[in-house]
Design an enzyme around this catalytic site. Structure first.
Site, short mmCIF file in Angstrom:
data_model
loop_
_atom_site.label_atom_id
_atom_site.label_comp_id
_atom_site.label_asym_id
_atom_site.label_seq_id
_atom_site.Cartn_x
_atom_site.Cartn_y
_atom_site.Cartn_z
N MET A 26 43.04 -41.55 21.93
CA MET A 26 44.07 -42.34 21.24
C MET A 26 45.25 -41.43 20.87
O MET A 26 46.08 -41.79 20.03
CB MET A 26 43.49 -43.01 20.00
CG MET A 26 42.40 -44.02 20.35
SD MET A 26 42.17 -45.32 19.14
CE MET A 26 41.75 -44.38 17.69
N GLY A 27 45.31 -40.25 21.50
CA GLY A 27 46.44 -39.35 21.25
C GLY A 27 46.30 -38.56 19.97
O GLY A 27 45.22 -38.46 19.41
N HIS A 33 39.93 -32.56 21.80
CA HIS A 33 40.25 -33.35 23.00
C HIS A 33 40.43 -32.43 24.22
O HIS A 33 40.01 -32.76 25.32
CB HIS A 33 41.57 -34.12 22.83
CG HIS A 33 41.55 -35.15 21.74
ND1 HIS A 33 42.18 -34.97 20.54
CD2 HIS A 33 40.97 -36.38 21.68
CE1 HIS A 33 42.02 -36.05 19.79
NE2 HIS A 33 41.28 -36.91 20.44
N GLY A 144 33.21 -37.12 23.08
CA GLY A 144 32.82 -36.06 22.15
C GLY A 144 31.60 -36.45 21.32
O GLY A 144 31.39 -37.63 21.01
N LYS A 146 31.13 -35.65 18.27
CA LYS A 146 31.46 -35.96 16.86
C LYS A 146 31.28 -37.46 16.62
O LYS A 146 30.70 -37.86 15.61
CB LYS A 146 32.89 -35.54 16.53
CG LYS A 146 33.25 -35.84 15.08
CD LYS A 146 34.64 -35.36 14.74
CE LYS A 146 35.71 -36.27 15.26
NZ LYS A 146 35.73 -37.61 14.61
#
Ligand code: PAF
Length: 274
Positions: A26-27, A33, A144, A146
């Site tokens: 989502m930037g 990332h 990821g 997380k």
């Protein structure tokens, strides 16, 4: 590195390509990332990242409008990390009409933890992820650890829908004090930043307690919740679960500790395999 905004341009750019490695984002990118992007490069074909803030996974009271949009900087970082193609559609491109067909993941996986506190969240995530998979048609996609519940649900969706995509799990990248890197860390006030690392320390304490013979998972999780509350956090959940399907677990198998808690106005989530 190419930047495209339209599905037709993405398809044209990838025509004839095989072994595409894909990272949906989502930037507001950070090193976490970029580590996923580096994994995507192992696929053997072009590395593709998408940048799209997906309204479907935000509740009306959440931070959709203030979610940081930093496309120029994100593209610089992706280029340095070896990305070949960035797909950054706007809403009218990905949702040209109301998205009425949606993917509803099973409640046993999706209505607990994040899904309990953010109803509909995983329907939004699965719907956009499936749509992005259809557009990009990757051989491998990287998520990821997380966001462990998201990773687990996407793995189950890919398996049950027989999508020919390998789901690759990327390790959580942490600051020196253990805080998991997250786009939402930018919301933390300077006075909250040191305290924010407590969340990862609580997960580490859980792992140590189980390794040291603790076997009452609920009691351990409750103690972590109480400890966070005593330090001024508003915890949503802390739990120790089986890695494969997030069901309740006994010590001994592959486990994961998951937590989400609010510090001031910032909601942080983290997870730790052990
Ligand atoms: O993890 C995220 O950033 C998002 O949930 C994802 C996978 C890009 C879907 O919007």
């Amino acid at each position: 590195m190419q930047l495209v905004h339209r599905v037709t341009d993405l398809r044209a750019a990838l025509a004839g390509e095989r072994d595409v490695g894909f990272v949906p984002t989502m930037g507001n990118l950070h090193e976490g990332h970029l580590s996923l992007l580096r994994l995507a490069r192992n696929s053997g074909g072009p590395a593709v990242a998408s940048i799209f803030v997906n309204r479907l996974q935000f509740a009306p009271n959440e931070d959709f409008d203030r979610y940081p949009r930093t496309l120029e900087r994100d593209c610089e970082l992706l280029q340095e990390a070896g990305c070949d193609l960035v797909f950054a559609p706007d809403e009218s491109e990905l949702y040209p009409e109301p998205q009425e067909f949606k993917v509803h993941p099973p409640p046993e996986l999706a209505d607990l933890f994040e899904g309990h506190f953010r109803p509909g969240f995983f329907t939004g995530v699965c719907t956009v992820v499936l749509k992005l998979f259809n557009v990009v048609q990757p051989a491998a996609a990287v998520f990821g650890k997380k966001d462990y519940q998201q990773l687990t649900i996407v793995r189950h969706m890919v398996r049950q829908m027989a999508l020919p995509i390998e789901i690759v799990a990327g390790e959580t990248v942490r600051a020196a004090d253990g805080l998991a890197l997250s786009s939402r860390n930018t919301y933390l006030k300077p006075t909250e930043r040191d305290e924010a690392a407590t969340l990862s320390r609580e997960l580490q304490k859980l792992a140590t307690a189980v390794h040291d013979g603790g076997h009452d998972m609920q009691a351990l999780a409750d103690a972590a919740l109480a400890s966070l509350s005593a330090r001024g956090w508003q915890p949503d959940y802390v739990a120790i679960r089986r890695r494969s399907d997030l069901r309740e677990a006994a010590a001994g198998g592959p486990l994961v500790a998951l937590a989400a808690a609010r510090l001031g106005s910032t909601r942080l989530i983290d997870s730790l395999e052990f």
